[in-house]
Design a protein around this motif. Structure first.
Motif, PDB file in Angstrom:
ATOM      1  N   ILE A 265       0.755  -1.182   0.097  1.00 50.99           N
ATOM      2  CA  ILE A 265       0.112   0.011  -0.009  1.00 50.99           C
ATOM      3  C   ILE A 265       0.868   1.328   0.052  1.00 50.99           C
ATOM      4  O   ILE A 265       0.699   2.132  -0.880  1.00 50.99           O
ATOM      5  CB  ILE A 265      -0.874   0.223   1.448  1.00 50.99           C
ATOM      6  CG1 ILE A 265      -1.805  -1.134   0.957  1.00 50.99           C
ATOM      7  CG2 ILE A 265      -1.824   1.319   1.319  1.00 50.99           C
ATOM      8  CD1 ILE A 265      -2.907  -1.339   2.320  1.00 50.99           C
ATOM      9  N   VAL A 266       1.742   1.476   1.130  1.00 50.16           N
ATOM     10  CA  VAL A 266       2.776   2.637   0.998  1.00 50.16           C
ATOM     11  C   VAL A 266       3.542   2.797   0.014  1.00 50.16           C
ATOM     12  O   VAL A 266       4.065   3.812  -0.503  1.00 50.16           O
ATOM     13  CB  VAL A 266       3.567   2.682   2.411  1.00 50.16           C
ATOM     14  CG1 VAL A 266       2.302   2.745   3.438  1.00 50.16           C
ATOM     15  CG2 VAL A 266       4.212   1.625   2.697  1.00 50.16           C
ATOM     16  N   ARG A 269       1.140   4.497  -2.495  1.00 45.71           N
ATOM     17  CA  ARG A 269       0.370   5.521  -2.000  1.00 45.71           C
ATOM     18  C   ARG A 269       1.445   6.591  -1.370  1.00 45.71           C
ATOM     19  O   ARG A 269       0.958   7.656  -1.276  1.00 45.71           O
ATOM     20  CB  ARG A 269      -0.726   5.030  -1.131  1.00 45.71           C
ATOM     21  CG  ARG A 269      -1.194   6.039  -0.046  1.00 45.71           C
ATOM     22  CD  ARG A 269      -2.073   7.133  -0.714  1.00 45.71           C
ATOM     23  NE  ARG A 269      -2.826   8.063   0.160  1.00 45.71           N
ATOM     24  CZ  ARG A 269      -2.245   8.719   0.817  1.00 45.71           C
ATOM     25  NH1 ARG A 269      -0.952   8.849   0.840  1.00 45.71           N
ATOM     26  NH2 ARG A 269      -2.729   9.401   1.780  1.00 45.71           N
ATOM     27  N   GLY A 270       2.276   6.100  -0.736  1.00 45.49           N
ATOM     28  CA  GLY A 270       3.345   6.972  -0.142  1.00 45.49           C
ATOM     29  C   GLY A 270       3.026   6.875   1.158  1.00 45.49           C
ATOM     30  O   GLY A 270       1.968   6.074   1.770  1.00 45.49           O
ATOM     31  N   PRO A 271       3.706   7.661   2.217  1.00 46.75           N
ATOM     32  CA  PRO A 271       3.583   7.410   3.505  1.00 46.75           C
ATOM     33  C   PRO A 271       2.253   7.760   3.926  1.00 46.75           C
ATOM     34  O   PRO A 271       1.354   8.445   3.347  1.00 46.75           O
ATOM     35  CB  PRO A 271       4.568   8.606   3.982  1.00 46.75           C
ATOM     36  CG  PRO A 271       5.276   8.825   3.004  1.00 46.75           C
ATOM     37  CD  PRO A 271       4.740   8.779   1.776  1.00 46.75           C
ATOM     38  N   LEU A 272       1.619   7.160   5.209  1.00 47.03           N
ATOM     39  CA  LEU A 272       0.467   7.319   5.713  1.00 47.03           C
ATOM     40  C   LEU A 272       0.327   7.012   7.287  1.00 47.03           C
ATOM     41  O   LEU A 272       1.280   6.433   7.634  1.00 47.03           O
ATOM     42  CB  LEU A 272      -0.675   6.366   4.750  1.00 47.03           C
ATOM     43  CG  LEU A 272      -0.513   4.908   4.710  1.00 47.03           C
ATOM     44  CD1 LEU A 272      -0.995   4.295   6.413  1.00 47.03           C
ATOM     45  CD2 LEU A 272      -1.437   4.420   3.568  1.00 47.03           C
ATOM     46  N   LYS A 273      -0.688   7.543   7.795  1.00 47.65           N
ATOM     47  CA  LYS A 273      -0.839   7.306   9.247  1.00 47.65           C
ATOM     48  C   LYS A 273      -1.834   6.464   9.425  1.00 47.65           C
ATOM     49  O   LYS A 273      -2.847   6.559   9.068  1.00 47.65           O
ATOM     50  CB  LYS A 273      -1.053   8.634   9.943  1.00 47.65           C
ATOM     51  CG  LYS A 273       0.120   9.563  10.441  1.00 47.65           C
ATOM     52  CD  LYS A 273      -0.337  10.654  11.322  1.00 47.65           C
ATOM     53  CE  LYS A 273       0.678  11.587  11.682  1.00 47.65           C
ATOM     54  NZ  LYS A 273       0.001  12.674  12.220  1.00 47.65           N
ATOM     55  N   ALA A 274      -1.719   5.371  10.487  1.00 50.10           N
ATOM     56  CA  ALA A 274      -2.790   4.592  11.094  1.00 50.10           C
ATOM     57  C   ALA A 274      -2.427   3.981  12.297  1.00 50.10           C
ATOM     58  O   ALA A 274      -1.392   3.898  12.447  1.00 50.10           O
ATOM     59  CB  ALA A 274      -2.899   3.262   9.956  1.00 50.10           C
ATOM     60  N   LEU A 278       3.322   6.026  11.999  1.00 50.92           N
ATOM     61  CA  LEU A 278       3.496   6.541  10.593  1.00 50.92           C
ATOM     62  C   LEU A 278       4.144   5.480   9.950  1.00 50.92           C
ATOM     63  O   LEU A 278       4.983   4.916  10.317  1.00 50.92           O
ATOM     64  CB  LEU A 278       4.579   7.818  10.512  1.00 50.92           C
ATOM     65  CG  LEU A 278       4.888   8.087   9.283  1.00 50.92           C
ATOM     66  CD1 LEU A 278       3.958   8.933   8.582  1.00 50.92           C
ATOM     67  CD2 LEU A 278       6.119   9.174   9.449  1.00 50.92           C
ATOM     68  N   ARG A 280       5.639   4.116   6.038  1.00 52.06           N
ATOM     69  CA  ARG A 280       6.341   4.630   4.811  1.00 52.06           C
ATOM     70  C   ARG A 280       7.232   3.383   4.467  1.00 52.06           C
ATOM     71  O   ARG A 280       7.586   2.690   5.169  1.00 52.06           O
ATOM     72  CB  ARG A 280       7.068   5.732   5.039  1.00 52.06           C
ATOM     73  CG  ARG A 280       8.441   5.759   5.953  1.00 52.06           C
ATOM     74  CD  ARG A 280       8.740   7.088   6.021  1.00 52.06           C
ATOM     75  NE  ARG A 280      10.040   7.265   7.065  1.00 52.06           N
ATOM     76  CZ  ARG A 280      11.287   7.077   6.410  1.00 52.06           C
ATOM     77  NH1 ARG A 280      11.655   6.917   5.115  1.00 52.06           N
ATOM     78  NH2 ARG A 280      12.182   7.090   7.677  1.00 52.06           N
TER      79      ARG A 280
END
Ligand code: SF4
Length: 323
Positions: A265-266, A269-274, A278, A280
Motif C-alpha cells: 500500500i505505502v 500511495r506513499g507515507p500514511l498514518k494509521a 507513521l 512509509r
C-alpha cells in the motif's frame, strides 16, 4: 600472561565468594536455608556434603546478585527511606535448623508491621515469578513472623533486577500463608532427615525432583533420574517449548504477510498514518562482500576463499522425533 590474569581473577572471585558466604551465611552445612528447602532435596544434600567449586559464570552470577542488592539499597537510601534493614537473619525455633537471610525488611515501628523484599538478578526476567522464588518468599515471611511475634508481617514482594535491557520488575501482592509455611516446614523436616540418613550411609539416594533448573545443577552428570531412557518429568517442558515454536512459526508467517500487504500500500500511495503510527517505505543500504570478485582476485594469487574460511562450533538445542 592473559591466561595467568584470568586464573588470578577467577581465584580471587572464588575467595570473595567463600568469604562472603562465611560472613553472611555462616556454615551452610549446619542448617537449611530458604533456597535449600525450595530446591531439589538431592541437590541440596549433595551441595552441603560436597560443595563444588563454582565456575567463572557462577561466580559472576553471585557478584551480579550482590550488585543488584547494592543498587536497590542505594536507590532506597537516595529516595530517603530509612525504615529498612538488610540481611536480616531469622531462625526457626523448632528441632530442624532452618535459617533465612532476608535481603530487605521494611519496618513500621508505629504500626508494628513488617514487609519483606527479596531481590533477584536473573539473566532474563520471567513473565511470572519462578515457583522457587515464591517458595523462598513464603518461607521468609513465615520465619520472620515467628521470629518477631510482636509485629505483623503484612506483605512480601520479589524485585527482579536485570542488567540487560529488561530493567526491573516488581512481583508483589504476597502475604504470609500459614498453610504454605507449614507445608514448607514439613518439607524442611523431610530434607533434614534425609540429609542425616544420607550422611550416615542409611539412605542411598535422596529424593530427586526434576525441574527446569536441573541444567544448572552441579550433580546432574550422575543424577539417577537422568539414567532413564525417557525422562518423563521433562514432558511438560518439551511440550510447552514445541507448542511455543509452532506459535512462533505461525506468528512469523502472519507478521510477514501483514508487513507485505502494508508495504504494498505505502509503496504505491506513499507515507500514511494509521493506528497512531507513521508507515512509509524505507530503503536502507548495507555493504555486502562481493565474493565472486574477491574469489577472482584471490585466484590471481593462487588462493581461494576457502583458504580463508575456518570452522567454529556452537551449541544449540536440537529437537526431533524420537525413534
Ligand atoms: S539434576 Fe535435577 S533431579 Fe538431579 S539432583 Fe540435580 S536438581 Fe535434582
Amino acid at each position: 600472561m592473559s591466561d595467568q590474569l584470568m586464573i588470578t581473577l577467577q581465584t580471587a572471585l572464588q575467595q570473595l565468594a567463600a568469604q562472603h558466604t562465611t560472613e553472611t551465611l555462616g556454615n551452610r552445612s549446619s542448617y537449611l536455608g530458604a533456597s535449600d528447602i525450595a530446591s531439589c532435596p538431592r541437590k541440596t544434600i549433595l551441595n552441603k556434603l560436597n560443595t563444588p567449586e563454582s565456575d567463572l559464570v557462577t561466580l559472576l552470577r553471585f557478584r551480579r546478585g550482590h550488585m543488584a542488592e547494592e543498587i536497590v539499597a542505594a536507590a532506597f537510601a537516595s529516595a530517603g527511606f530509612t525504615n529498612f534493614q538488610r540481611q536480616v537473619e531469622v531462625r526457626h525455633t523448632g528441632a530442624v535448623p532452618v535459617m533465612a537471610h532476608l535481603d530487605f525488611v521494611f519496618i513500621s515501628e508505629a504500626r508494628k508491621t513488617m514487609a519483606v523484599l527479596e531481590v533477584k538478578s536473573p539473566e532474563n526476567i520471567p513473565e511470572h515469578p519462578y515457583g522457587a522464588w515464591e517458595t523462598q518468599l513464603y518461607l521468609q515471611m513465615g520465619l520472620l513472623a515467628d521470629s518477631y511475634p510482636d509485629y505483623t508481617v503484612e506483605k512480601g514482594a520479589i524485585l527482579a533486577v536485570n542488567f540487560g535491557n529488561q530493567g526491573m520488575q516488581l512481583f508483589g501482592g504476597y502475604s504470609p500463608q500459614t498453610m504454605i509455611y507449614q507445608g514448607l516446614m514439613d518439607r524442611a523436616t523431610t530434607i533434614w532427615n534425609q540429609y542425616q540418613q544420607y550422611s550416615d550411609g542409611g539412605l542411598s539416594t535422596p529424593t530427586m525432583e526434576i525441574g527446569p533448573l536441573c541444567g544448572y545443577c552441579p550433580f546432574l552428570a550422575d543424577c539417577p533420574k537422568f539414567e532413564a531412557e525417557e525422562v518423563q518429568e521433562l514432558t511438560e517442558s518439551v511440550e510447552i517449548l514445541t507448542e511455543l515454536q509452532h506459535q512462533q512459526r505461525d506468528l512469523e508467517t502472519e507478521i510477514s504477510m501483514r508487513k507485505s500487504d502494508l508495504l504494498a500500500i505505502v509503496a504505491q500511495r506513499g507515507p500514511l498514518k494509521a493506528h497512531g503510527q507513521l508507515l512509509r517505505k524505507a530503503v536502507r543500504s548495507r555493504k555486502v562482500l562481493d565474493t565472486n570478485r574477491l574469489g577472482q582476485f584471490l585466484e590471481g594469487y593462487g588462493q581461494s576463499l576457502a583458504d580463508f574460511q575456518k570452522s567454529s562450533s556452537y551449541s544449540f538445542l536440537e529437537i526431533k522425533k524420537a525413534a
